[in-house]
Design an enzyme around this catalytic site. Structure first.
Site, PDB file in Angstrom:
ATOM      1  N   SER A  32      -8.750 -15.196   3.172  1.00 40.63           N
ATOM      2  CA  SER A  32      -7.304 -15.469   3.113  1.00 40.63           C
ATOM      3  C   SER A  32      -6.534 -14.157   3.173  1.00 40.63           C
ATOM      4  O   SER A  32      -5.940 -13.733   2.192  1.00 40.63           O
ATOM      5  CB  SER A  32      -6.955 -16.230   1.829  1.00 40.63           C
ATOM      6  OG  SER A  32      -7.448 -15.544   0.688  1.00 40.63           O
TER       7      SER A  32
ATOM      8  N   HIS B 115       0.451   4.474  -2.430  1.00 44.57           N
ATOM      9  CA  HIS B 115       0.249   5.826  -1.910  1.00 44.57           C
ATOM     10  C   HIS B 115       1.379   6.764  -2.321  1.00 44.57           C
ATOM     11  O   HIS B 115       1.155   7.958  -2.509  1.00 44.57           O
ATOM     12  CB  HIS B 115       0.132   5.788  -0.382  1.00 44.57           C
ATOM     13  CG  HIS B 115      -1.202   5.340   0.104  1.00 44.57           C
ATOM     14  ND1 HIS B 115      -1.819   5.870   1.225  1.00 44.57           N
ATOM     15  CD2 HIS B 115      -2.068   4.407  -0.378  1.00 44.57           C
ATOM     16  CE1 HIS B 115      -2.992   5.283   1.400  1.00 44.57           C
ATOM     17  NE2 HIS B 115      -3.157   4.388   0.453  1.00 44.57           N
ATOM     18  N   ASP B 116       2.571   6.234  -2.442  1.00 44.56           N
ATOM     19  CA  ASP B 116       3.695   7.061  -2.880  1.00 44.56           C
ATOM     20  C   ASP B 116       3.526   7.465  -4.336  1.00 44.56           C
ATOM     21  O   ASP B 116       3.624   8.647  -4.685  1.00 44.56           O
ATOM     22  CB  ASP B 116       5.006   6.304  -2.694  1.00 44.56           C
ATOM     23  CG  ASP B 116       6.220   7.142  -3.082  1.00 44.56           C
ATOM     24  OD1 ASP B 116       6.245   8.336  -2.731  1.00 44.56           O
ATOM     25  OD2 ASP B 116       7.134   6.605  -3.734  1.00 44.56           O
TER      26      ASP B 116
ATOM     27  N   VAL C 222       0.796  10.137  -5.400  1.00 44.60           N
ATOM     28  CA  VAL C 222       0.957  11.520  -4.947  1.00 44.60           C
ATOM     29  C   VAL C 222       2.313  12.045  -5.422  1.00 44.60           C
ATOM     30  O   VAL C 222       3.350  11.759  -4.829  1.00 44.60           O
ATOM     31  CB  VAL C 222       0.857  11.612  -3.413  1.00 44.60           C
ATOM     32  CG1 VAL C 222       1.024  13.063  -2.964  1.00 44.60           C
ATOM     33  CG2 VAL C 222      -0.476  11.058  -2.926  1.00 44.60           C
TER      34      VAL C 222
ATOM     35  N   HIS D 121      -6.230  -5.681  -2.398  1.00 47.16           N
ATOM     36  CA  HIS D 121      -7.052  -5.825  -1.196  1.00 47.16           C
ATOM     37  C   HIS D 121      -7.254  -7.285  -0.803  1.00 47.16           C
ATOM     38  O   HIS D 121      -7.988  -7.564   0.142  1.00 47.16           O
ATOM     39  CB  HIS D 121      -8.405  -5.144  -1.399  1.00 47.16           C
ATOM     40  CG  HIS D 121      -8.307  -3.650  -1.502  1.00 47.16           C
ATOM     41  ND1 HIS D 121      -9.352  -2.847  -1.896  1.00 47.16           N
ATOM     42  CD2 HIS D 121      -7.264  -2.804  -1.250  1.00 47.16           C
ATOM     43  CE1 HIS D 121      -8.965  -1.581  -1.892  1.00 47.16           C
ATOM     44  NE2 HIS D 121      -7.699  -1.535  -1.507  1.00 47.16           N
ATOM     45  N   THR D 122      -6.607  -8.184  -1.496  1.00 48.06           N
ATOM     46  CA  THR D 122      -6.650  -9.591  -1.104  1.00 48.06           C
ATOM     47  C   THR D 122      -5.792  -9.850   0.130  1.00 48.06           C
ATOM     48  O   THR D 122      -5.877 -10.911   0.731  1.00 48.06           O
ATOM     49  CB  THR D 122      -6.197 -10.507  -2.262  1.00 48.06           C
ATOM     50  OG1 THR D 122      -6.465 -11.863  -1.918  1.00 48.06           O
ATOM     51  CG2 THR D 122      -4.706 -10.361  -2.537  1.00 48.06           C
TER      52      THR D 122
ATOM     53  N   ASN E  84      -2.708   8.411   5.198  1.00 47.43           N
ATOM     54  CA  ASN E  84      -1.370   7.905   5.490  1.00 47.43           C
ATOM     55  C   ASN E  84      -1.107   7.718   6.980  1.00 47.43           C
ATOM     56  O   ASN E  84      -0.154   7.034   7.364  1.00 47.43           O
ATOM     57  CB  ASN E  84      -0.309   8.834   4.886  1.00 47.43           C
ATOM     58  CG  ASN E  84      -0.284   8.767   3.375  1.00 47.43           C
ATOM     59  OD1 ASN E  84      -0.694   7.764   2.780  1.00 47.43           O
ATOM     60  ND2 ASN E  84       0.180   9.829   2.730  1.00 47.43           N
TER      61      ASN E  84
ATOM     62  N   PRO F 250      -7.166   8.017  -4.051  1.00 49.34           N
ATOM     63  CA  PRO F 250      -8.593   7.700  -4.189  1.00 49.34           C
ATOM     64  C   PRO F 250      -9.180   7.172  -2.879  1.00 49.34           C
ATOM     65  O   PRO F 250      -8.662   6.203  -2.312  1.00 49.34           O
ATOM     66  CB  PRO F 250      -8.608   6.613  -5.272  1.00 49.34           C
ATOM     67  CG  PRO F 250      -7.247   5.995  -5.211  1.00 49.34           C
ATOM     68  CD  PRO F 250      -6.308   7.087  -4.803  1.00 49.34           C
TER      69      PRO F 250
ATOM     70  N   ARG G 225       0.828  -1.204   0.000  1.00 49.79           N
ATOM     71  CA  ARG G 225       0.000   0.000   0.000  1.00 49.79           C
ATOM     72  C   ARG G 225       0.868   1.262   0.000  1.00 49.79           C
ATOM     73  O   ARG G 225       0.516   2.277  -0.610  1.00 49.79           O
ATOM     74  CB  ARG G 225      -0.929  -0.014   1.222  1.00 49.79           C
ATOM     75  CG  ARG G 225      -1.926   1.123   1.280  1.00 49.79           C
ATOM     76  CD  ARG G 225      -3.050   0.807   2.262  1.00 49.79           C
ATOM     77  NE  ARG G 225      -2.563   0.661   3.618  1.00 49.79           N
ATOM     78  CZ  ARG G 225      -2.615   1.613   4.558  1.00 49.79           C
ATOM     79  NH1 ARG G 225      -3.151   2.791   4.269  1.00 49.79           N
ATOM     80  NH2 ARG G 225      -2.177   1.397   5.776  1.00 49.79           N
TER      81      ARG G 225
END
Length: 328
Positions: free
Chosen positions: A249, A68-69, A72, A195-196, A96, A165, A64
């Site tokens: 899982s 995020h890096d 932006v 998101h798994t 963050n 987002p 993540r």
């Protein structure tokens, strides 16, 4: 006529900017450190293995962190910079602030090891990219070669995190934001598969349980049994609890996230919205049925995402400390 000329100049500037960004992205390459720091990726992997033993779920946050890096200001490690008395950095933004200190600590540890081996050679931006790849592989995803040679940026501004987002976005909003980063809808569906693995804090989806679209009711599209489970784990007003984003899982990189979405068990609005068009829902069903297809596509989209807004050569720097900007 003035408006037309102004519009033309603006368009020309945008075209030149895109060309410059594309040129920078083309300068990063696999094996960039082959001569200058040949053990760079091995050092990253060894330190990460220690981190995984100490904190089994940390890889989800490292993945993540890369996202995020890159979203932006580009993949230039601005997310790692600490705030100062004169500047509030990206790290302080609400999206963050959910990162645990241990995430930044492991990057610091890797950086120190690299500095002792290859001083001022391996950028913090590349460390993030390597760590994200190794995290995917650790949980069962497909290995992919990471183009490197990114430089670190010289700014980190909290107001620029508006480009991240939120989990409340619908497909139209997500598509538009991803397009600004050079990513298409297939990339959107594919990268959502991150998101798994990992967890989410209750406030990030509480609206779907208690006040969807201002109705003071839950989201009717959310599976009833799943909604009841989430309400038990996240009672009204709770801001500290966490839930697995993929309950089946949460520490395995597989396609069960997509299976959940097909049964109305996507945790976020931004997850479930993938079913809102025939094209995106078809892709979701494909991935749900074929984990290997998903893993291969995810690797390709990660490489693509890793080229967003990269800095190369004199455009950036290599920080000695990932938390502190070099202005030289």
């Amino acid at each position: 006529m003035a408006l037309v000329r102004g519009g033309s100049l603006l368009l020309s500037f945008a075209v030149v900017l895109c060309m410059n960004l594309a040129a920078s992205a083309s300068q990063i390459r696999v094996g960039y450190y082959a001569w200058s720091c040949p053990k760079a990726e091995l050092i990253v992997k060894k330190e990460l293995n220690k981190a995984f033993k100490a904190s089994p779920g940390i890889g989800a946050d490292l993945l993540r962190l890369h996202f995020h890096d890159c979203f932006v200001g580009g993949c230039e490690a601005s997310i790692l910079v600490d705030s100062t008395k004169d500047n509030i950095a990206e790290k302080e933004s609400p999206p963050n602030e959910t990162f645990e200190d241990e995430v930044f600590d492991v990057i610091d540890t890797i950086k120190k090891r690299l500095e002792s081996t290859c001083k001022r050679t391996v950028s913090c931006a590349d460390i993030i990219a390597f760590a994200a790849r190794d995290s995917v592989v650790h949980y069962g995803g497909k290995y992919y070669s990471v183009p490197s040679g990114r430089k670190d940026g010289r700014k980190s501004l909290i107001n620029e995190t508006i480009d991240l987002p939120p989990p409340t976005f619908n497909l139209t909003q997500l598509t538009a934001l991803f397009a600004l980063k050079g990513l298409n809808r297939d990339d959107l569906v594919t990268l959502s598969g991150a998101h798994t693995i990992g967890v989410a804090h209750c406030p990030s989806f509480a609206d779907r349980l208690y006040n969807y679209s201002g109705t003071l009711k839950g989201d009717p599209s959310l599976d009833y049994v799943y909604a009841k489970k989430l309400k038990r784990e996240c009672p009204p007003g709770n801001t500290v609890n966490e839930v697995d984003m993929d309950p089946q899982s949460s520490l395995t990189f597989d396609s069960s996230f997509y299976k959940a979405v097909t049964t109305h068990r996507g945790l976020f609005t931004s997850d479930q919205t993938l079913m809102s068009t025939s094209a995106t829902s078809y892709k979701v069903y494909q991935y749900a049925k074929n984990p290997n297809l998903f893993k291969k596509a995810f690797a390709a989209s990660m490489v693509k995402m890793g080229k967003i807004g990269v800095l190369t050569g004199k455009q950036g720097t290599v920080r000695a400390n990932c938390r502190v900007i070099n202005y030289s």
